[in-house]
Design a protein around this motif. Structure first.
Motif, PDB file in Angstrom:
ATOM      1  N   LYS A 166      -7.502 -42.622 -47.483  1.00 50.55           N
ATOM      2  CA  LYS A 166      -6.491 -42.031 -46.606  1.00 50.55           C
ATOM      3  C   LYS A 166      -7.201 -41.479 -45.380  1.00 50.55           C
ATOM      4  N   VAL A 167      -6.562 -41.624 -44.228  1.00 53.83           N
ATOM      5  CA  VAL A 167      -7.169 -41.103 -43.016  1.00 53.83           C
ATOM      6  C   VAL A 167      -6.053 -40.588 -42.100  1.00 53.83           C
ATOM      7  N   GLY A 168      -6.336 -39.530 -41.381  1.00 53.77           N
ATOM      8  CA  GLY A 168      -5.326 -38.982 -40.479  1.00 53.77           C
ATOM      9  C   GLY A 168      -5.774 -37.671 -39.873  1.00 53.77           C
ATOM     10  N   ARG A 169      -4.805 -36.917 -39.399  1.00 56.33           N
ATOM     11  CA  ARG A 169      -5.073 -35.646 -38.727  1.00 56.33           C
ATOM     12  C   ARG A 169      -4.412 -34.507 -39.479  1.00 56.33           C
ATOM     13  N   THR A 170      -5.020 -33.367 -39.356  1.00 57.63           N
ATOM     14  CA  THR A 170      -4.419 -32.174 -39.961  1.00 57.63           C
ATOM     15  C   THR A 170      -3.717 -31.314 -38.917  1.00 57.63           C
ATOM     16  N   ASP A 171      -3.733 -31.762 -37.650  1.00 58.43           N
ATOM     17  CA  ASP A 171      -3.020 -31.033 -36.596  1.00 58.43           C
ATOM     18  C   ASP A 171      -1.999 -31.977 -35.967  1.00 58.43           C
ATOM     19  N   ASN A 172      -1.416 -31.574 -34.864  1.00 63.79           N
ATOM     20  CA  ASN A 172      -0.338 -32.358 -34.261  1.00 63.79           C
ATOM     21  C   ASN A 172      -0.817 -33.235 -33.110  1.00 63.79           C
ATOM     22  N   ARG A 173      -2.109 -33.491 -33.028  1.00 66.11           N
ATOM     23  CA  ARG A 173      -2.607 -34.371 -31.973  1.00 66.11           C
ATOM     24  C   ARG A 173      -2.338 -35.834 -32.334  1.00 66.11           C
ATOM     25  N   SER A 174      -2.311 -36.678 -31.308  1.00 66.01           N
ATOM     26  CA  SER A 174      -2.101 -38.107 -31.496  1.00 66.01           C
ATOM     27  C   SER A 174      -3.341 -38.880 -31.067  1.00 66.01           C
ATOM     28  N   GLY A 175      -3.506 -40.076 -31.634  1.00 71.68           N
ATOM     29  CA  GLY A 175      -4.611 -40.921 -31.192  1.00 71.68           C
ATOM     30  C   GLY A 175      -5.146 -41.803 -32.310  1.00 71.68           C
ATOM     31  N   LYS A 176      -6.271 -42.454 -32.012  1.00 72.86           N
ATOM     32  CA  LYS A 176      -6.892 -43.377 -32.966  1.00 72.86           C
ATOM     33  C   LYS A 176      -7.493 -42.582 -34.126  1.00 72.86           C
ATOM     34  N   VAL A 177      -7.227 -43.079 -35.363  1.00 74.65           N
ATOM     35  CA  VAL A 177      -7.774 -42.402 -36.537  1.00 74.65           C
ATOM     36  C   VAL A 177      -8.724 -43.302 -37.341  1.00 74.65           C
ATOM     37  N   LEU A 178      -8.680 -44.606 -37.123  1.00 78.84           N
ATOM     38  CA  LEU A 178      -9.561 -45.527 -37.851  1.00 78.84           C
ATOM     39  C   LEU A 178      -9.795 -46.748 -36.970  1.00 78.84           C
ATOM     40  N   ARG A 179     -11.068 -47.181 -36.898  1.00 83.59           N
ATOM     41  CA  ARG A 179     -11.399 -48.235 -35.932  1.00 83.59           C
ATOM     42  C   ARG A 179     -12.567 -49.066 -36.448  1.00 83.59           C
ATOM     43  N   GLN A 180     -12.566 -50.357 -36.096  1.00 81.84           N
ATOM     44  CA  GLN A 180     -13.719 -51.212 -36.383  1.00 81.84           C
ATOM     45  C   GLN A 180     -14.004 -52.111 -35.188  1.00 81.84           C
ATOM     46  N   TYR A 181     -15.300 -52.230 -34.857  1.00 83.38           N
ATOM     47  CA  TYR A 181     -15.748 -53.006 -33.705  1.00 83.38           C
ATOM     48  C   TYR A 181     -16.320 -54.356 -34.136  1.00 83.38           C
ATOM     49  N   ILE A 182     -16.154 -55.352 -33.256  1.00 83.85           N
ATOM     50  CA  ILE A 182     -16.912 -56.607 -33.349  1.00 83.85           C
ATOM     51  C   ILE A 182     -17.468 -56.866 -31.955  1.00 83.85           C
ATOM     52  N   SER A 183     -18.779 -56.858 -31.838  1.00 86.65           N
ATOM     53  CA  SER A 183     -19.386 -57.051 -30.519  1.00 86.65           C
ATOM     54  C   SER A 183     -19.442 -58.548 -30.186  1.00 86.65           C
ATOM     55  N   ARG A 184     -19.478 -58.813 -28.909  1.00 89.73           N
ATOM     56  CA  ARG A 184     -19.559 -60.212 -28.457  1.00 89.73           C
ATOM     57  C   ARG A 184     -20.864 -60.851 -28.907  1.00 89.73           C
ATOM     58  N   SER A 185     -21.917 -60.052 -29.036  1.00 91.73           N
ATOM     59  CA  SER A 185     -23.197 -60.603 -29.482  1.00 91.73           C
ATOM     60  C   SER A 185     -23.116 -61.047 -30.949  1.00 91.73           C
ATOM     61  N   GLU A 186     -22.248 -60.404 -31.751  1.00 93.92           N
ATOM     62  CA  GLU A 186     -22.041 -60.817 -33.142  1.00 93.92           C
ATOM     63  C   GLU A 186     -21.229 -62.096 -33.220  1.00 93.92           C
ATOM     64  N   LEU A 187     -20.132 -62.118 -32.474  1.00 92.95           N
ATOM     65  CA  LEU A 187     -19.200 -63.231 -32.536  1.00 92.95           C
ATOM     66  C   LEU A 187     -18.455 -63.319 -31.219  1.00 92.95           C
ATOM     67  N   ASP A 188     -18.658 -64.416 -30.505  1.00 88.87           N
ATOM     68  CA  ASP A 188     -18.055 -64.581 -29.186  1.00 88.87           C
ATOM     69  C   ASP A 188     -16.638 -65.132 -29.341  1.00 88.87           C
ATOM     70  N   LEU A 189     -15.649 -64.314 -28.997  1.00 92.03           N
ATOM     71  CA  LEU A 189     -14.243 -64.713 -29.100  1.00 92.03           C
ATOM     72  C   LEU A 189     -13.624 -64.978 -27.731  1.00 92.03           C
ATOM     73  N   SER A 190     -14.434 -65.202 -26.724  1.00 91.13           N
ATOM     74  CA  SER A 190     -13.942 -65.386 -25.355  1.00 91.13           C
ATOM     75  C   SER A 190     -12.883 -66.479 -25.301  1.00 91.13           C
ATOM     76  N   GLY A 191     -11.724 -66.135 -24.734  1.00 91.92           N
ATOM     77  CA  GLY A 191     -10.671 -67.114 -24.516  1.00 91.92           C
ATOM     78  C   GLY A 191      -9.905 -67.523 -25.757  1.00 91.92           C
ATOM     79  N   LYS A 192     -10.211 -66.935 -26.916  1.00 87.79           N
ATOM     80  CA  LYS A 192      -9.549 -67.329 -28.157  1.00 87.79           C
ATOM     81  C   LYS A 192      -8.379 -66.394 -28.458  1.00 87.79           C
ATOM     82  N   THR A 193      -7.372 -66.916 -29.138  1.00 90.60           N
ATOM     83  CA  THR A 193      -6.259 -66.107 -29.615  1.00 90.60           C
ATOM     84  C   THR A 193      -6.615 -65.547 -30.985  1.00 90.60           C
ATOM     85  N   VAL A 194      -6.428 -64.245 -31.176  1.00 92.08           N
ATOM     86  CA  VAL A 194      -6.739 -63.605 -32.451  1.00 92.08           C
ATOM     87  C   VAL A 194      -5.527 -62.813 -32.927  1.00 92.08           C
TER      88      VAL A 194
END
Length: 384
Positions: A166-194
């Protein structure tokens, strides 16, 4: 004259008669063909026509008589011949169709070997789409992370369970709570639909998921109720990183449960399918090997102060291995009594095998057998 033996031909009016003598044998001279030779030629030619036909059907008259008496059978045979010809034609057409299908399949396989045309490959770190699938947790120096997912800012709360988080906030702020990155150096998705797809619960009416390039939103989809959602976007030709995010919004503090997540190439998401039980068992066996009662292993190497036993494993086990339980050590050939006082470790692990070492100074054995006690078990554990 025609046969070269002095024969005579007379032509009178509109009629003609031929009178010639055919020698009965070559001894009569004349240099022409003999009766015997004619007979032989005719006999041979007739034999070629008759071939191996049955005696009742070796003349045209016999064949004609049979046809006259079996008109229906002859017609049926003719129909069968035509049908056979049609079947042969259909088989040839089907073969051509199959050849075309095989060619198309080969082309498709070659295309799927190229990442750009694969539509159902999960691009996230977690290969089975589960978030926190093994209950593992990792820490950076500032943020709590699980299976490649992390909380992008401080002030968030995460609860980790055996098969979800479970992930979230304990106050009334809004925003990103969980995120994952994929760098272009790992996998180049240029011009592709995902497509990013996920199943989530605990959401409120203004929560949503999104795909970002760096910190620029490309697409977002609202998740007002518990369920499965997806969003699709074409990746720009130039970028550094792509990320997928969960967002909580509104004035009511709450936590969400993301059960699984996929990022795929293509505009059609594939629903999550639970992993195959056999594959999940292999994953478990990477961390635990169970030796059952009556299993027996002969020594692979005997030293004055220790004995090595090779134990096969279904998969390669990582990290340090602990021996939980006490095996029996017997002399080999197997005979009583048990030799006590050994201490067990696993100093070496390889591809699909472990080396279990039994230590005892001056144990006095030249060969040995490791056996699991009756009604007991021994565990070889990589869990820390």
């Amino acid at each position: 004259y025609l046969l070269g033996n002095g024969g005579r031909a007379e032509l009178t009016g509109t009629s003609a008669s031929v009178n010639f003598n055919v020698p009965s044998s070559s001894s009569e001279g004349g240099g022409g063909i003999t009766r015997d030779e004619v007979n032989d030629i005719v006999t041979d030619k007739i034999a070629e026509v008759v071939a191996n036909a049955p005696e009742d059907f070796d003349t045209l008259r016999e064949i004609a008589d049979w046809i006259d008496g079996h008109e229906d059978s002859a017609a049926a045979m003719n129909s069968e011949i035509k049908a056979n010809a049609a079947d042969i034609s259909n088989i040839q057409t089907e073969q051509q169709t199959q050849n075309s299908s095989i060619s198309a399949l080969q082309t498709e396989m070659e295309q799927k070997a190229d990442l750009s045309s694969v539509s159902n490959l999960n691009l996230l770190i977690n290969p089975d789409f589960r978030i926190n699938q093994r209950g593992l947790t990792e820490y950076t120096n500032i943020r709590y992370t699980v299976d490649g997912w992390f909380m992008p800012t401080n002030g968030l709360k995460m609860e980790v369970y055996d098969d979800h988080l479970k992930v979230g906030r304990t106050d009334n702020r809004s925003g990103k709570v969980l995120r994952q990155y994929i760098s272009r150096s790992e996998l180049d998705l240029s011009g592709k639909t995902v497509t990013f797809s996920t199943e989530v619960s605990g959401v409120k009416e203004k929560d949503y998921i999104s795909i970002l390039i760096e910190d620029t939103y490309l697409v977002g989809v609202s998740t007002p109720t518990d369920g499965t959602y997806y969003c699709t976007v074409k990746i720009p030709d130039t970028y550094d990183t792509i990320s997928v995010c969960y967002h909580t919004t509104g004035t009511t503090p709450h936590m969400i449960i993301p059960y699984w997540a996929k990022l795929e190439i293509g505009d059609k998401p594939t629903p999550f399918v639970p992993p195959h039980p056999a594959l999940e068992l292999l994953k478990c066996q990477r961390y635990l090997k169970k030796l059952n009662e009556f299993e027996v292993f002969r020594a692979a190497f005997v030293h004055t102060d220790y004995i090595d036993f090779s134990i096969p494993t279904a998969v390669t086990m990582p990290g340090a291995i602990s021996v939980l339980g006490t095996p029996w050590i017997y002399p080999f050939p197997l005979q009583s009594p048990i030799v006590d006082g050994f201490v067990f470790t696993v100093p070496v692990q390889g591809q699909g095998a472990l080396r279990v070492r039994a230590y005892k100074t001056d144990h006095g054995l030249k060969d040995a057998t490791l056996m699991i006690p009756d009604d007991k078990m021994v565990l070889l554990s990589a869990e820390q």
